[in-house]
Motif scaffolding. Structure first.
Motif, mmCIF file in Angstrom:
data_model
loop_
_atom_site.group_PDB
_atom_site.id
_atom_site.type_symbol
_atom_site.label_atom_id
_atom_site.label_comp_id
_atom_site.label_asym_id
_atom_site.label_seq_id
_atom_site.Cartn_x
_atom_site.Cartn_y
_atom_site.Cartn_z
ATOM 1 N N ASP A 1 0.804 -1.216 0.000
ATOM 2 C CA ASP A 1 0.000 0.000 0.000
ATOM 3 C C ASP A 1 0.837 1.267 0.000
ATOM 4 O OD1 ASP A 1 -2.339 -1.408 -0.105
ATOM 5 O OD2 ASP A 1 -2.755 -1.275 2.048
ATOM 6 N N PHE A 2 1.983 1.256 0.681
ATOM 7 C CA PHE A 2 2.777 2.481 0.767
ATOM 8 C C PHE A 2 3.256 2.928 -0.614
ATOM 9 C CE2 PHE A 2 6.416 -0.396 0.982
ATOM 10 C CZ PHE A 2 7.432 0.314 0.355
ATOM 11 N N CYS A 3 3.391 2.019 -1.557
ATOM 12 C CA CYS A 3 3.830 2.379 -2.912
ATOM 13 C C CYS A 3 2.740 3.125 -3.676
ATOM 14 C CB CYS A 3 4.247 1.142 -3.697
ATOM 15 S SG CYS A 3 5.763 0.395 -3.063
ATOM 16 N N ASN A 4 1.504 2.982 -3.236
ATOM 17 C CA ASN A 4 0.395 3.708 -3.854
ATOM 18 C C ASN A 4 0.181 5.061 -3.192
ATOM 19 O OD1 ASN A 4 -0.219 1.636 -5.666
ATOM 20 N ND2 ASN A 4 -1.456 0.579 -4.124
ATOM 21 N N VAL A 5 0.626 5.211 -1.953
ATOM 22 C CA VAL A 5 0.367 6.424 -1.173
ATOM 23 C C VAL A 5 1.554 7.394 -1.199
ATOM 24 C CG1 VAL A 5 -0.188 7.292 1.124
ATOM 25 C CG2 VAL A 5 -1.217 5.166 0.329
ATOM 26 N N LEU A 6 2.759 6.881 -1.048
ATOM 27 C CA LEU A 6 3.954 7.731 -0.931
ATOM 28 C C LEU A 6 4.597 7.970 -2.293
ATOM 29 C CD1 LEU A 6 5.484 6.071 2.265
ATOM 30 C CD2 LEU A 6 4.058 8.121 2.138
ATOM 31 N N ILE A 7 3.825 8.463 -3.221
ATOM 32 C CA ILE A 7 4.298 8.601 -4.604
ATOM 33 C C ILE A 7 5.364 9.685 -4.782
ATOM 34 C CG2 ILE A 7 2.238 7.612 -5.661
ATOM 35 C CD1 ILE A 7 1.272 10.491 -6.153
ATOM 36 N N ASN A 8 5.548 10.548 -3.785
ATOM 37 C CA ASN A 8 6.576 11.587 -3.871
ATOM 38 C C ASN A 8 7.891 11.171 -3.218
ATOM 39 O OD1 ASN A 8 5.008 13.514 -5.263
ATOM 40 N ND2 ASN A 8 3.939 14.027 -3.361
ATOM 41 N N LEU A 9 7.962 9.961 -2.724
ATOM 42 C CA LEU A 9 9.148 9.452 -2.063
ATOM 43 C C LEU A 9 10.336 9.456 -3.025
ATOM 44 C CD1 LEU A 9 9.786 8.171 0.746
ATOM 45 C CD2 LEU A 9 9.443 5.950 -0.337
ATOM 46 N N THR A 10 11.493 9.988 -2.576
ATOM 47 C CA THR A 10 12.681 10.026 -3.436
ATOM 48 C C THR A 10 13.785 9.091 -2.950
ATOM 49 O OG1 THR A 10 13.590 11.915 -2.236
ATOM 50 C CG2 THR A 10 12.257 12.397 -4.203
ATOM 51 N N SER A 11 13.803 8.768 -1.668
ATOM 52 C CA SER A 11 14.848 7.912 -1.125
ATOM 53 C C SER A 11 14.220 6.876 -0.205
ATOM 54 C CB SER A 11 15.859 8.765 -0.354
ATOM 55 O OG SER A 11 16.906 7.968 0.125
ATOM 56 N N LEU A 12 14.665 5.622 -0.370
ATOM 57 C CA LEU A 12 14.101 4.538 0.431
ATOM 58 C C LEU A 12 15.233 3.610 0.841
ATOM 59 C CD1 LEU A 12 11.508 3.164 1.463
ATOM 60 C CD2 LEU A 12 11.304 2.049 -0.769
ATOM 61 N N SER A 13 15.395 3.407 2.148
ATOM 62 C CA SER A 13 16.449 2.532 2.643
ATOM 63 C C SER A 13 15.864 1.527 3.621
ATOM 64 C CB SER A 13 17.546 3.352 3.326
ATOM 65 O OG SER A 13 18.571 2.487 3.785
ATOM 66 N N PHE A 14 16.068 0.265 3.308
ATOM 67 C CA PHE A 14 15.664 -0.837 4.173
ATOM 68 C C PHE A 14 16.875 -1.707 4.492
ATOM 69 C CE2 PHE A 14 11.333 -0.281 2.257
ATOM 70 C CZ PHE A 14 10.655 -0.052 3.439
ATOM 71 N N SER A 15 18.057 -1.123 4.559
ATOM 72 C CA SER A 15 19.258 -1.938 4.776
ATOM 73 C C SER A 15 19.230 -2.596 6.153
ATOM 74 C CB SER A 15 20.519 -1.084 4.620
ATOM 75 O OG SER A 15 20.597 -0.120 5.636
ATOM 76 N N ASN A 16 19.911 -3.744 6.238
ATOM 77 C CA ASN A 16 20.043 -4.486 7.491
ATOM 78 C C ASN A 16 18.702 -4.882 8.095
ATOM 79 O OD1 ASN A 16 23.064 -4.459 8.103
ATOM 80 N ND2 ASN A 16 22.637 -2.330 7.593
ATOM 81 N N ASN A 17 17.876 -5.503 7.283
ATOM 82 C CA ASN A 17 16.586 -6.002 7.749
ATOM 83 C C ASN A 17 16.418 -7.455 7.320
ATOM 84 O OD1 ASN A 17 14.820 -3.900 9.153
ATOM 85 N ND2 ASN A 17 15.682 -2.730 7.448
ATOM 86 N N LEU A 18 15.204 -7.930 7.344
ATOM 87 C CA LEU A 18 14.917 -9.322 7.007
ATOM 88 C C LEU A 18 13.941 -9.425 5.837
ATOM 89 C CD1 LEU A 18 14.501 -10.642 10.677
ATOM 90 C CD2 LEU A 18 16.512 -10.856 9.212
ATOM 91 N N LEU A 19 13.928 -8.409 4.963
ATOM 92 C CA LEU A 19 13.000 -8.422 3.834
ATOM 93 C C LEU A 19 13.265 -9.601 2.902
ATOM 94 C CD1 LEU A 19 12.898 -4.680 2.692
ATOM 95 C CD2 LEU A 19 11.173 -5.929 3.983
ATOM 96 N N GLU A 20 12.218 -10.313 2.551
ATOM 97 C CA GLU A 20 12.329 -11.417 1.602
ATOM 98 C C GLU A 20 11.850 -11.017 0.216
ATOM 99 O OE1 GLU A 20 10.509 -14.921 3.217
ATOM 100 O OE2 GLU A 20 11.800 -14.901 4.984
ATOM 101 N N SER A 21 11.126 -9.899 0.149
ATOM 102 C CA SER A 21 10.654 -9.408 -1.153
ATOM 103 C C SER A 21 10.384 -7.915 -1.072
ATOM 104 C CB SER A 21 9.389 -10.154 -1.593
ATOM 105 O OG SER A 21 8.329 -9.884 -0.696
ATOM 106 N N LEU A 22 10.367 -7.294 -2.241
ATOM 107 C CA LEU A 22 9.961 -5.892 -2.358
ATOM 108 C C LEU A 22 8.535 -5.880 -2.886
ATOM 109 C CD1 LEU A 22 13.149 -4.316 -3.982
ATOM 110 C CD2 LEU A 22 12.361 -4.086 -1.626
ATOM 111 N N PRO A 23 7.800 -4.809 -2.641
ATOM 112 C CA PRO A 23 6.422 -4.746 -3.147
ATOM 113 C C PRO A 23 6.383 -4.889 -4.672
ATOM 114 C CG PRO A 23 6.844 -2.946 -1.614
ATOM 115 C CD PRO A 23 8.155 -3.611 -1.874
#
Length: 194
Positions: free
Chosen positions: A2-24
């Motif tokens: 959902d955040f990809c539909n709402v935060l459309i003005n986002l310019t920088s995104l960092s999820f380093s050092n986490n446990l993500l198995e997939s991106l949206p």
């Protein structure tokens, strides 16, 4: 997602050092994104929609579990500087990689067996680092890159060096440690900056 539909003005995104198995799957909706850092996660694949991020300039995919890159990865035409895809499980790179405009490509510690012939289209490339893979043939296409200055192919299974290595007029560093190379071609003498 959902955040990809709402935060459309986002310019920088960092999820380093986490446990993500997939991106949206709809990450491509972040049309203004210029920087994406997913260093040190557990990503196994990247959604194809990532490739429509036309403004993406910086991308760090290091230290995940990626087995492949999306087929249209080369459509990321705004990527610049260093592209780091080290410490993954990638076995092959898509042909579209040749459409990128990065200066440095770092693919160390993957499971690469060969590089695509499209490598020769990376005309802005000055540095290629593919250490710790399973390459058994020197990627001859790298010798056609007009700006290449640094080639590092250490810890592979290389048995030869490209006969046309002497075409690399500006080559300053050639690192081939820990391979199975028995003969160095005479043309290497044409690399005046080594």
């Amino acid at each position: 997602d959902d955040f990809c539909n709402v935060l459309i003005n986002l310019t920088s995104l960092s999820f380093s050092n986490n446990l993500l198995e997939s991106l949206p799957q709809n990450i491509g909706n972040l049309e203004r994104l210029t920087e994406l850092n997913v260093l040190k996660n557990k990503l196994c694949y990247l959604p194809e929609s990532l490739c429509i991020l036309k403004k993406l300039e910086r991308l760090d995919l290091c230290n995940n579990k990626l087995q492949r890159l999306p087929e249209h990865f080369g459509a990321l035409s705004s990527l610049q500087g260093v592209l780091t895809i080290e410490l993954n499980e990638i076995t092959e790179v898509p042909d579209s990689i040749g459409d990128l405009a990065v200066e440095s490509l770092r693919l160390s510690r993957n499971a690469l067996i060969k590089m695509p012939s499209s490598l020769r289209r990376l005309t802005t490339l000055t540095s290629l680092v593919i250490n710790g893979n399973r390459l058994d043939q020197f990627p001859n296409e790298v010798c056609l890159l007009p700006k290449i200055r640094h080639i590092s192919l250490c810890r592979n299974n290389l048995t030869n060096i490209a006969e046309n290595i002497g075409d690399c007029q500006y080559l300053r560093n050639l690192w081939l440690d820990w391979n199975k190379i028995a003969i160095v071609p005479d043309s290497i003498a044409n690399c005046k900056h080594l």
